[in-house]
Structures are given as structure tokens and as C-alpha cells.
Design an enzyme around this catalytic site. Structure first.
Site, short mmCIF file in Angstrom:
data_model
loop_
_atom_site.label_atom_id
_atom_site.label_comp_id
_atom_site.label_asym_id
_atom_site.label_seq_id
_atom_site.Cartn_x
_atom_site.Cartn_y
_atom_site.Cartn_z
N HIS A 1 0.85 -1.28 0.02
CA HIS A 1 -0.01 -0.06 0.18
C HIS A 1 1.03 1.22 -0.03
O HIS A 1 0.35 2.29 -0.53
CB HIS A 1 -0.82 0.13 1.21
N SER B 1 2.76 -6.77 -7.31
CA SER B 1 3.32 -7.77 -8.07
C SER B 1 2.89 -8.17 -9.50
O SER B 1 3.53 -8.27 -10.42
CB SER B 1 3.76 -9.00 -7.18
N ASP C 1 -5.75 5.85 2.06
CA ASP C 1 -5.86 4.46 1.38
C ASP C 1 -7.28 4.09 1.95
O ASP C 1 -7.73 4.60 3.11
CB ASP C 1 -4.88 3.56 2.13
N ASP D 1 -6.93 -10.74 -2.15
CA ASP D 1 -7.40 -10.51 -3.57
C ASP D 1 -6.36 -11.29 -4.61
O ASP D 1 -6.50 -11.49 -5.64
CB ASP D 1 -7.14 -9.02 -4.09
N GLN D 2 -5.46 -12.25 -3.77
CA GLN D 2 -4.60 -12.89 -4.56
C GLN D 2 -5.13 -13.83 -5.56
O GLN D 2 -4.72 -14.18 -6.70
CB GLN D 2 -3.49 -13.50 -3.87
N HIS E 1 3.02 -14.65 -5.81
CA HIS E 1 1.65 -14.84 -4.90
C HIS E 1 0.64 -14.12 -5.48
O HIS E 1 -0.56 -14.27 -4.83
CB HIS E 1 1.77 -14.35 -3.33
#
Ligand code: UDP
Length: 464
Positions: free
Chosen positions: A32, A367, A129, A386-387, A362
């Protein structure tokens, strides 16, 4: 005088627009903090002053702080034992509760002090955020406009907004027998891809999500770290289904930032043939048990491919006192210099290196975007949050990766590495990844969608 245009200020050039300042408040986790600072870099490059509010918990690493930004601490009130637990949901909950205490008095005091700082240009708004739920009310009291930054995908936001529906229609909580059932309202997701924490209290979670959606609606706008060509349908649906005053997709934000770091690991990559190295990293939070760690080590060693593997000191559960030990014989198995294990990588520079040919990830959203931005295909091993849905999009929608499912086992890992690094399917994924990289380049050009989104944001900031 002939040839000189008259002007209301007697012919002098118009005064430059008054310089403005933007406040940024990231959630204190790497995934974040990074995109928020990158957004700050992009705004600073457009002439805005930037002040970053940060909690003491996980305060930005001084080495990575921008000298051109101001950094101001905010008391977070997270008890030591909660902070040490590593439980992200519990930490966010404790932080929000402490920040909202006494009418968010401590946060309001910080905001007032920041606004009163006459050495800085006047503050135009705060970008916070999406998880920092104390901010909207505190900002309203001090008369500061708010914008929300979501550091996950547009698909993720849409899914969170649909959480009440997912419960009403029985998709959630997930049942073992229905994990592969498609969620018809949110294609291409299946029940197993939904953002879901089996540990959480659902009423509490529903309440939090509802507040998060309200915070977006009551703000001047929503900024999502994505780009039009990647998630056009999801962005359109958010616009159509949710009453968001201004929706901006200026991502991938890291590509708008010139901030890069050099490292000795780049010199190691320089010696490697093009596209020969598999980069392996599971982000800043995901972990595995000691048995899985052994399987990963042997899977990589046995694949015969070059690899660069990030093992953080807390990557292996139960070994937070120091880096996990590599198995006996591992170093000998890769002593031809084809494998390297490091504690942390300058990931964006690594992914951009010509020697990197694949990324075992992951599938955290940063990423995923960083890999897409460099045209690097992925092996996806999602764990939580959320991956899973990012993985679904990587595999099913963009076709730039494969999922490593089931138990982590060395033979399965070896096969997945070979499939990505040497197989025909891997080559096709690489071709599609390179096409997506070109789309990223397009959105970053002058007149591209990300630049237009930043223009709109800058205009909004100057409009106050
Ligand atoms: N990262 C890095 N070096 C590492 C591992 C991760 O710089 O060795 C950065 C990575 O580039 C990304 C962030 O940490 O920007 C991780 O965010 P992501 O959303 O991928 O995952 P999270 O850590 O939030 O699960």
C-alpha cells in the site's frame, strides 16, 4: 506599443499558478505504501508539493523516503501484541478503532498542524488509503477534500462492493462443494476466487466493507491503481453501478515514478543470458511452513533453471528470528551459480532486467502489475485476500500465467517451472505478456489513459 499584446496586469507575464500541496496517507504495508508514494512521485513531477502522513507502525524506511516530500507521523494506537501478531485484518481494525477514538482527535490535531504549516504551499486535498476509515470524518471537520486510493484491482473493488449480494445469494461464506461454481454476476470469478477470509467475523467484515464503500462515495473521487486497457469492463461497471463522483485509473503507478534503486543483485543478473532467470517472491506478507519451504527449495533446484529467490526473515512460519535455513545439499545442488537466495529484492528493477524470463509470485496486485509492466509471464501461487482473483485474471483473462494449485510439492513445482520457462505454453504466455507490456507503454505516453487520469487529478487538485 505595436506588437505587444495588452494584458490586465500591464503587460507583465501572468503569475504562475499558485503552488498547491497534496497530502497522502497510505496504509502501513509495503503493498500500500509503494503505490501511494509512486502516486506522490507523479504529482510532484507535475509541480505539486507532497506531504506524507504515516503511522509509526511500519513507518516508511528512511532510506526510501523522498527528500523532496515531507513526512509527518500520526499516532496509530495499535497495541504491541496486535502489531506483533502479523494479523493484517486485526492490525487494520485496531488502527481504525484507535484513530477514530474521541472523534478522531489525534488525527484531527495532526491535520490541523499540517494545514497550519505556512512554510508549505496550501493543502488542496488528502489522498488516503481505502482502508483508513477514520480519515473522511476527520478531514471533513478540518475542511479538507478527500480522494480514496485503492491499491488493488478494479475487479477487486467491484467484488468488495458486491459483498452483500454474494452473501444474499449464498456464494459466501464459501462451501467446499461449490468452490468451482462460477459467480455469474462477476465473471470470470468462481467462488474460490472471491476475496474472503475464513477467519473473519462476517458481520464485522460486512460492516467494514460497507463503510469502505461509503467512504468512496462521500469523497471527491476514487483512484484505482490499474489502467483502462487492462480492466476496461470492470472500470465501466464500477462507473455504471456505483455512484462514484470521479473515477481515475492512472496505473500502473510504479511506471509513473522515476524512483529506482540499484543493487548488487543487478550485477548478478547482468551475467545471465536473456530471459533465463525465474524470479521467485511472495511479496511482503505471505509465508509458508517449513515443509513447504523445503519443497520450494528442491523444486527450484531440481528444475535445472536459473532462479533468484527472495526469502524474507519471516517467510517461513515459526522462524521470524532469522532467515530460514536452506536444506542440506541445496547449495551444492546449485553451486554452478545458477541460483541465488536473497532477503529482499529491488523488485521493479529485477523484473525489468532482460535476464528475467518468469516470475513465480503470490499474485499480490503490485507484483502482478509490475510483472505485466515488464512483459514477464507468471507462475501464480495465491494465498489470501485479492490474490486468488488476481490469479484468475492472469490465467483466464490475460493469459499471461499459469496457476500452481494443490499441495506445494517439489515434482509439481519442477514441472510448473519447466512449463513456464521452456514449454510452448510458457512461450505463448510470454508473447501475450509482451503484448500487454506494449499496452502499458501506450497508456503511459502523452495522451495515454494513465497520463490523462493524472491530468484530471492535477486539475482537480488545482480547482480548489
Ligand atoms: N517487493 C520488493 N522486494 C521484494 C518483495 C516485494 O520490492 O523482495 C515489493 C514489490 O515490488 C511490491 C510490494 O513489495 O511493490 C508487494 O506488494 P504486493 O501487492 O505484490 O504484495 P503484498 O506484499 O501486499 O502481499
Amino acid at each position: 506599443m505595436a506588437g505587444v499584446a495588452s494584458s490586465s496586469n500591464g503587460g507583465a507575464p501572468p503569475p504562475p499558478p499558485r503552488r498547491r500541496r497534496v497530502l497522502l496517507f497510505p496504509l502501513p504495508f509495503q503493498g500500500h505504501i509503494n503505490p501511494m508514494l509512486h502516486l506522490g512521485d507523479a504529482l510532484h513531477a507535475r509541480g505539486l508539493a507532497v506531504t506524507v502522513l504515516h503511522t509509526r507502525l511500519n513507518a516508511p524506511d528512511p532510506a526510501l523516503r523522498r527528500p523532496e516530500f515531507r513526512f509527518v507521523p500520526v499516532p496509530d494506537g495499535v497495541p504491541r501484541d496486535v502489531a506483533a501478531s502479523g494479523d493484517v485484518i486485526a492490525i487494520i481494525g485496531a488502527m481504525n478503532a484507535a484513530m477514530e477514538a474521541e472523534g478522531a482527535a489525534a488525527l484531527r490535531a495532526v491535520l490541523l498542524a499540517v494545514l497550519a504549516d505556512e512554510a508549505q504551499p496550501p493543502a488542496a486535498c488528502i489522498v488516503f488509503d481505502a482502508n483508513l476509515l477514520a480519515v473522511p470524518a476527520a478531514a471533513a471537520v478540518v475542511g479538507l477534500r478527500t480522494l480514496v486510493l485503492r491499491t488493488a484491482s478494479a475487479a477487486c473493488f467491484r467484488c468488495l462492493a458486491a459483498y452483500p449480494m454474494l452473501h444474499q445469494r449464498g456464494y459466501l461464506p464459501p462451501q467446499e462443494s461449490k468452490l468451482y461454481m462460477p459467480v455469474e454476476e462477476l465473471p470470470p470469478l468462481r467462488v474460490k476466487d472471491l476475496f474472503y477470509s475464513s477467519l473473519s467475523n462476517h458481520d464485522k467484515m460486512r460492516g467494514l466493507l460497507a463503510r469502505g464503500i461509503e467512504a468512496v462515495k462521500s469523497s471527491s473521487g476514487l483512484v484505482i491503481n490499474t489502467f483502462d486497457a487492462l480492466e476496461a469492463a470492470e472500470l465501466e461497471r464500477i462507473s455504471a453501478e456505483l455512484n462514484v463522483p470521479m473515477l481515475l485509473a492512472p496505473g500502473p503507478l510504479h511506471k509513473l515514478s522515476k524512483n529506482s534503486r540499484s543493487s548488487t543483485i543487478i550485477a548478478w543478473l547482468d551475467k545471465m543470458p536473456s530471459r533465463s532467470v525465474l524470479y521467485v517472491s511472495f511479496g511482503s506478507l505471505a509465508s509458508m511452513d517449513a515443509g513447504e519451504f523445503l519443497e520450494v527449495a528442491w523444486g527450484l533446484a531440481n528444475s535445472g533453471h536459473r532462479f533468484l529467490w527472495v526469502v524474507r526473515p519471516d517467510s517461513v512460519r515459526g522462524s521470524s528470528d532469522g532467515p530460514a535455513g536452506l536444506p542440506d545439499g541445496f547449495e551444492a545442488a546449485v553451486d554452478d551459480g545458477r541460483g541465488k537466495v536473497i532477503r529482499w529484492a529491488p523488485q521493479q528493477e529485477v523484473l525489468a532486467h532482460r535476464a528475467v524470463g518468469g516470475f513465480w509470485t503470490h499474485c499480490g496486485w503490485n507484483s502482478t502489475l509490475e510483472s505485466i509492466g515488464e512483459g514477464v509471464p507468471m507462475i501464480c501461487r495465491p494465498q489470501f485476500a485479492d490474490q486468488m482473483m488476481n490469479t484468475r485474471y492472469v490465467v483466464k483473462v490475460w493469459g499471461v500465467g499459469l496457476e500452481l494449485e494443490g499441495e506445494l510439492e517439489r515434482g509439481r513445482i519442477e514441472r510448473a517451472v519447466r512449463k513456464l520457462m521452456e514449454g510452448r505454453e510458457g512461450e505463448e504466455m510470454r508473447e501475450r505478456a509482451v503484448e500487454l507490456k506494449e499496452k502499458v507503454a501506450d497508456c503511459l505516453k502523452i495522451g495515454g489513459s494513465s497520463q490523462i487520469a493524472i491530468d484530471k487529478l492535477v486539475n482537480y487538485i488545482h480547482s480548489a
